[in-house]
Design an enzyme around this catalytic site. Structure first.
Site, short mmCIF file in Angstrom:
data_model
loop_
_atom_site.label_atom_id
_atom_site.label_comp_id
_atom_site.label_asym_id
_atom_site.label_seq_id
_atom_site.Cartn_x
_atom_site.Cartn_y
_atom_site.Cartn_z
N LEU A 74 -5.61 11.00 -5.03
CA LEU A 74 -7.04 10.73 -5.21
C LEU A 74 -7.85 11.93 -5.71
O LEU A 74 -8.96 12.20 -5.26
CB LEU A 74 -7.67 10.20 -3.90
CG LEU A 74 -7.02 8.97 -3.27
CD1 LEU A 74 -7.80 8.53 -2.04
CD2 LEU A 74 -6.91 7.83 -4.27
N ASN A 130 -10.74 1.04 -1.51
CA ASN A 130 -9.33 1.45 -1.50
C ASN A 130 -8.91 1.85 -0.08
O ASN A 130 -8.97 3.02 0.28
CB ASN A 130 -9.12 2.60 -2.48
CG ASN A 130 -7.65 2.98 -2.60
OD1 ASN A 130 -6.78 2.38 -1.97
ND2 ASN A 130 -7.37 3.98 -3.40
N CYS A 133 -4.29 3.43 -0.26
CA CYS A 133 -3.60 4.52 -0.94
C CYS A 133 -2.60 5.17 0.01
O CYS A 133 -2.98 5.64 1.08
CB CYS A 133 -4.58 5.57 -1.44
SG CYS A 133 -3.76 6.96 -2.25
N LYS A 168 -8.94 -3.59 -1.57
CA LYS A 168 -7.61 -3.40 -2.16
C LYS A 168 -6.58 -3.32 -1.04
O LYS A 168 -6.64 -2.43 -0.19
CB LYS A 168 -7.58 -2.15 -3.02
CG LYS A 168 -6.32 -2.03 -3.86
CD LYS A 168 -6.46 -0.94 -4.91
CE LYS A 168 -5.31 -0.97 -5.89
NZ LYS A 168 -5.48 0.03 -6.97
N GLY A 220 5.25 -0.24 -10.94
CA GLY A 220 6.04 -0.60 -12.12
C GLY A 220 6.86 -1.85 -11.91
O GLY A 220 6.69 -2.58 -10.93
N GLY A 246 0.73 -5.07 -10.17
CA GLY A 246 2.03 -4.64 -9.70
C GLY A 246 3.10 -4.97 -10.72
O GLY A 246 3.68 -6.05 -10.68
#
Length: 307
Positions: A74, A130, A133, A168, A220, A246
């Protein structure tokens, strides 16, 4: 004519494609300067915290065969500098582009401060909270794994701000639907999912983790089936709008997420291979819809045909 327009709380999207938070920085990284951001549905800026943060020790990124492991942490100049030096010029350059700001903090007070300042700035259309994270020692995922904490934080932010909020969600939980319901109970206007999965890669010669922070977040293509499954599960548990993410790297992937129950999507790791990935996906989407005989992408939301 193929309709790709999607309307979400606070976000009127010409198409359902946006960069995942962190991908294009604050609209000031080289990739974001290679094309007109108006070609996308929205811009999502990097997570902003109350004060400047330098992130985690280097190396922060490891590119793997099936994705990316990152522990950036971050990095940002703090909310006041973001508003003055990042968001103000971004909004000046793109007066009509929907902008979502990502909110972070080390504690509840930090989240509330950032959310209120960003909302009061009048420069953004929506907030992404968020709480997921995995790369920070305080805040982040430590908030997002507890339903009661998510509900309370969401409720307090909602009472302070004037614009819609999207929470999120982390995939690093046993049941993501509990967190989704907690966000809904707290007054969230929408959900974003998924953030990265906790992972580690070790260099067998040095016997050390490849990341300076040791553990990082995996994103990924490797995480796409997990993301699809979780989007479906959350869609079955709530009627809130969902921004799915995602492992998206093609227009077909976008359609897959929509079928699973997402209303829009965010593209992140694909930009490591193609800096214009989100633009290319947005350009390809109408063609893929036409092949399927679909005239309106909204017709596909949650329309998966189960065996």
């Amino acid at each position: 004519m193929i309709n790709t327009h999607v309307k979400l709380p606070g976000l009127d999207l010409k198409n359902p494609i946006m960069p995942a938070s962190g991908t294009f920085g604050f609209g000031d990284v080289p990739a974001a300067k290679k094309f007109n951001l108006n070609d996308l549905g929205a811009m999502v800026i990097k997570t902003t915290t109350p004060h400047s943060t330098t992130g985690n020790p280097q190396p922060q990124i490891a590119v793997l065969n099936t994705g990316v492991l990152n522990s950036v942490g971050l990095t940002n100049p703090g909310v006041d500098a973001v508003i003055k030096d990042k968001l103000t010029p971004l909004r000046s350059e793109y007066p009509n582009l929907p902008i979502m700001a990502s909110v972070g903090g080390e504690d509840e007070a930090g989240y509330l401060e950032v959310a209120k300042k960003l909302s009061d700035s009048g420069l953004v259309n929506a907030l992404e909270i968020n709480v997921s994270c995995p790369n920070v020692n305080q805040g982040g995922m430590s908030f997002g794994v507890h339903p009661d904490v998510v509900e309370e934080l969401t409720k307090k932010i909602k009472s302070l701000v004037k614009i819609p909020i999207y929470v999120k969600l982390t995939p690093n939980v046993t049941d993501i639907t509990q967190i989704a319901k907690a966000a809904e109970n707290g007054g969230a206007d929408g959900l974003s999912l998924i953030n990265t999965l906790l992972g580690m890669e070790i260099d067998v010669e040095t016997r050390k983790p490849v990341l300076g922070h040791n553990i990082g977040g995996l994103s990924g293509e490797a995480v796409k089936p997990i993301a699809i499954r979780m989007v479906h599960q959350v869609r079955e548990s709530t009627t809130l709008p969902i921004i799915g993410m995602g492992g998206i790297s093609s227009a077909k992937d976008v359609i897959e997420f929509i079928l699973a129950g997402a209303n829009a999507v965010a593209v992140g790791t694909a930009h490591f291979k193609d800096s214009l990935a989100s633009k290319h996906i947005a350009d390809d989407l109408p063609k893929e819809l036409e092949k399927l005989g679909i005239t309106d992408i909204n017709q596909l939301v949650n329309k998966v045909n189960f065996n």
